[in-house]
Design a protein around this motif. Structure first.
Motif, PDB file in Angstrom:
ATOM      1  N   ALA A   1       0.654  -1.227   0.114  1.00 48.10           N
ATOM      2  CA  ALA A   1       0.060   0.186  -0.048  1.00 48.10           C
ATOM      3  C   ALA A   1       0.693   1.150   0.096  1.00 48.10           C
ATOM      4  CB  ALA A   1      -0.868   0.087   1.069  1.00 48.10           C
ATOM      5  N   GLY A   2       0.390   2.207  -0.685  1.00 49.36           N
ATOM      6  CA  GLY A   2       1.200   3.567  -0.857  1.00 49.36           C
ATOM      7  C   GLY A   2       0.050   4.457  -1.389  1.00 49.36           C
ATOM      8  N   PRO A   3       0.076   5.492  -1.731  1.00 51.42           N
ATOM      9  CA  PRO A   3      -0.520   6.441  -2.365  1.00 51.42           C
ATOM     10  C   PRO A   3      -1.724   5.717  -3.261  1.00 51.42           C
ATOM     11  CG  PRO A   3       1.423   7.295  -2.425  1.00 51.42           C
ATOM     12  CD  PRO A   3       1.798   6.013  -2.068  1.00 51.42           C
ATOM     13  N   GLU A   4      -2.889   6.086  -3.305  1.00 52.44           N
ATOM     14  CA  GLU A   4      -3.866   5.501  -4.054  1.00 52.44           C
ATOM     15  C   GLU A   4      -3.406   5.463  -5.571  1.00 52.44           C
ATOM     16  OE1 GLU A   4      -6.581   3.580  -3.442  1.00 52.44           O
ATOM     17  OE2 GLU A   4      -6.541   3.632  -1.313  1.00 52.44           O
TER      18      GLU A   4
ATOM     19  N   ASP B   1       5.894   1.005  -5.899  1.00 49.64           N
ATOM     20  CA  ASP B   1       4.617   1.597  -6.088  1.00 49.64           C
ATOM     21  C   ASP B   1       4.421   2.794  -5.064  1.00 49.64           C
ATOM     22  OD1 ASP B   1       2.006   2.294  -5.977  1.00 49.64           O
ATOM     23  OD2 ASP B   1       0.968   0.559  -5.571  1.00 49.64           O
ATOM     24  N   ASP B   2       4.680   4.236  -5.722  1.00 54.47           N
ATOM     25  CA  ASP B   2       4.623   5.336  -5.079  1.00 54.47           C
ATOM     26  C   ASP B   2       3.181   6.237  -5.654  1.00 54.47           C
ATOM     27  OD1 ASP B   2       5.177   6.373  -7.288  1.00 54.47           O
ATOM     28  OD2 ASP B   2       7.012   7.218  -6.862  1.00 54.47           O
ATOM     29  N   GLY B   3       2.510   5.654  -6.143  1.00 48.59           N
ATOM     30  CA  GLY B   3       1.150   6.267  -6.778  1.00 48.59           C
ATOM     31  C   GLY B   3       1.263   6.763  -8.199  1.00 48.59           C
ATOM     32  N   SER B   4       2.320   7.164  -8.397  1.00 45.98           N
ATOM     33  CA  SER B   4       2.618   7.776  -9.816  1.00 45.98           C
ATOM     34  C   SER B   4       3.400   6.856 -10.863  1.00 45.98           C
ATOM     35  CB  SER B   4       3.474   9.090  -9.832  1.00 45.98           C
ATOM     36  OG  SER B   4       4.679   8.926  -9.030  1.00 45.98           O
ATOM     37  N   VAL B   5       4.196   5.930 -10.034  1.00 46.53           N
ATOM     38  CA  VAL B   5       4.850   5.069 -10.847  1.00 46.53           C
ATOM     39  C   VAL B   5       4.763   3.610 -10.125  1.00 46.53           C
ATOM     40  CG1 VAL B   5       7.121   3.983 -11.501  1.00 46.53           C
ATOM     41  CG2 VAL B   5       6.790   6.524 -11.619  1.00 46.53           C
ATOM     42  N   ARG B   6       4.316   2.574 -10.906  1.00 46.37           N
ATOM     43  CA  ARG B   6       4.303   1.194 -10.414  1.00 46.37           C
ATOM     44  C   ARG B   6       4.912   0.241 -11.445  1.00 46.37           C
ATOM     45  NH1 ARG B   6      -0.490  -1.244 -10.536  1.00 46.37           N
ATOM     46  NH2 ARG B   6      -0.252  -2.342  -8.554  1.00 46.37           N
TER      47      ARG B   6
ATOM     48  N   PHE C   1       5.717  -5.605 -15.462  1.00 45.58           N
ATOM     49  CA  PHE C   1       4.951  -4.589 -15.863  1.00 45.58           C
ATOM     50  C   PHE C   1       5.291  -3.310 -15.360  1.00 45.58           C
ATOM     51  CE2 PHE C   1       3.120  -4.598 -11.639  1.00 45.58           C
ATOM     52  CZ  PHE C   1       2.690  -3.273 -11.391  1.00 45.58           C
ATOM     53  N   PHE C   2       5.054  -2.274 -16.093  1.00 46.70           N
ATOM     54  CA  PHE C   2       5.610  -0.659 -15.594  1.00 46.70           C
ATOM     55  C   PHE C   2       4.558   0.366 -15.970  1.00 46.70           C
ATOM     56  CE2 PHE C   2       7.662   3.216 -16.693  1.00 46.70           C
ATOM     57  CZ  PHE C   2       8.216   3.619 -15.571  1.00 46.70           C
ATOM     58  N   GLU C   3       4.235   1.226 -15.217  1.00 45.25           N
ATOM     59  CA  GLU C   3       3.177   1.944 -15.604  1.00 45.25           C
ATOM     60  C   GLU C   3       3.581   3.354 -14.928  1.00 45.25           C
ATOM     61  OE1 GLU C   3      -0.308   0.341 -13.947  1.00 45.25           O
ATOM     62  OE2 GLU C   3      -0.359   1.662 -12.463  1.00 45.25           O
ATOM     63  N   PHE C   4       3.226   4.433 -15.643  1.00 43.51           N
ATOM     64  CA  PHE C   4       3.465   5.897 -15.173  1.00 43.51           C
ATOM     65  C   PHE C   4       2.404   6.706 -15.934  1.00 43.51           C
ATOM     66  CE2 PHE C   4       5.525   5.651 -19.102  1.00 43.51           C
ATOM     67  CZ  PHE C   4       5.609   7.093 -19.574  1.00 43.51           C
ATOM     68  N   TYR C   5       2.508   7.865 -15.194  1.00 40.84           N
ATOM     69  CA  TYR C   5       1.355   9.178 -15.832  1.00 40.84           C
ATOM     70  C   TYR C   5       2.101  10.194 -16.511  1.00 40.84           C
ATOM     71  CZ  TYR C   5      -1.891   6.437 -12.533  1.00 40.84           C
ATOM     72  OH  TYR C   5      -2.634   5.689 -12.177  1.00 40.84           O
ATOM     73  N   PRO C   6       2.208  10.119 -17.599  1.00 42.96           N
ATOM     74  CA  PRO C   6       2.822  11.235 -18.505  1.00 42.96           C
ATOM     75  C   PRO C   6       1.862  12.677 -18.184  1.00 42.96           C
ATOM     76  CG  PRO C   6       1.583   9.896 -20.012  1.00 42.96           C
ATOM     77  CD  PRO C   6       1.679   9.039 -18.549  1.00 42.96           C
ATOM     78  N   LEU C   7       0.655  12.611 -18.040  1.00 41.15           N
ATOM     79  CA  LEU C   7      -0.290  13.535 -17.695  1.00 41.15           C
ATOM     80  C   LEU C   7      -0.931  13.021 -16.339  1.00 41.15           C
ATOM     81  CD1 LEU C   7      -1.302  14.576 -21.111  1.00 41.15           C
ATOM     82  CD2 LEU C   7       0.283  15.720 -19.824  1.00 41.15           C
ATOM     83  N   ASP C   8      -1.328  14.096 -15.768  1.00 40.61           N
ATOM     84  CA  ASP C   8      -2.213  13.833 -14.440  1.00 40.61           C
ATOM     85  C   ASP C   8      -3.559  12.962 -14.940  1.00 40.61           C
ATOM     86  OD1 ASP C   8      -0.559  15.082 -12.980  1.00 40.61           O
ATOM     87  OD2 ASP C   8      -1.753  17.006 -12.821  1.00 40.61           O
TER      88      ASP C   8
END
Length: 254
Positions: free
Chosen positions: A66-69, A85-90, A122-129
């Motif tokens: 668990a970390g930021p949602e 997992d820090d909420g913006s990168v998993r 897997f890898f995921e991130f948010y290029p925009l909010d």
């Protein structure tokens, strides 16, 4: 490798509740964790590349520290264990169940495909909010011996605090080992099924624990998948999927 483009549209609504278990300490495994369980019911082609449709179900499982949602999750995400997992990168491990494919109807005369799975990362991130990008790379176990890669980008918007709409393209690549299992037709199978012989090669062509979603997806087979005699002579390049899914997130400590 195979390429399939899809444009999913998802409408999600959130509900509420939380659980927790006893805490532990002293190692990486100690701390707060979450487990998301759910299921999807859908109407989709009776086999990948088929033109007849059937009702089926798929599990949804996700485990991580668990970390930021997470700002966004998709029903297309496969079973995953987040090591970062820090909420913006998993990032972490992922897997997928593969059901068997029998030799009935349009598949008469073809060798059955055994049940199995795929495992990888897997890898995921948010290029925009409001946009999430995710990539998965998996290797087949038992059902096939190829590699499969999925890349997706999803834009999402909260219509209300409990209703979210999202959509975006995705593309899948697969190696020759995958194609041979699902689209290949060898000489023996061609004689038994009446299909043309085909030997494919590879080509590079929510804040609350309970959610419910309805979705529709369109996929178009390309490359070796579209060239398969199974698809050309008895199937369809255009694939539609519609369904509903629901998940529940359990929070606990170790």
């Amino acid at each position: 490798m195979r390429i399939v483009g899809t444009i999913p549209l998802v409408l999600a609504s959130g509900l509420m509740a939380v659980t927790s278990a006893q805490a532990g300490e002293g190692s990486w495994i100690s701390g707060d964790w979450y487990l998301t369980l759910g299921a999807t019911g859908l109407v989709a082609p009776n086999f990948e590349g088929g033109k007849k449709y059937m009702l089926s179900a798929q599990p949804i499982i996700s485990l991580g520290k668990a970390g930021p949602e997470a700002r966004f999750t998709s029903r297309n995400d496969n079973i995953s264990l987040a090591l970062i997992d820090d909420g913006s990168v998993r990032a972490g491990l992922t897997g997928k169940f593969l059901f068997s494919r029998s030799s009935k109807d349009e598949l008469q005369g073809l060798d059955p495909v055994r049940w199995g799975g795929e495992v990888g990362g897997f890898f995921e991130f948010y290029p925009l909010d409001w946009v999430r990008a995710r990539a998965e790379l998996r290797h087949g176990i038992r059902a096939h011996n190829g590699f499969v890669a999925d890349i997706a980008a999803d834009a999402f918007y909260d219509v209300t605090p409990t209703v979210r709409i999202s959509g975006g393209p995705r593309v899948s690549f697969a190696s020759a080992g995958y194609f041979d299992a699902y689209y290949g037709v060898n000489a023996t199978e061609a004689a038994a099924s009446g299909l043309s012989e085909y030997h494919p090669g590879g080509t590079w062509k929510v804040t609350e624990p309970m959610t419910a979603s309805v979705f529709t997806e369109y996929s178009r087979l390309m490359g070796p998948a579209a060239d398969s005699s199974l698809v050309k002579e008895r199937g369809d390049r255009d694939q539609w999927t519609v369904g509903v899914s629901t998940t529940y997130r359990f929070n606990f400590s170790m």
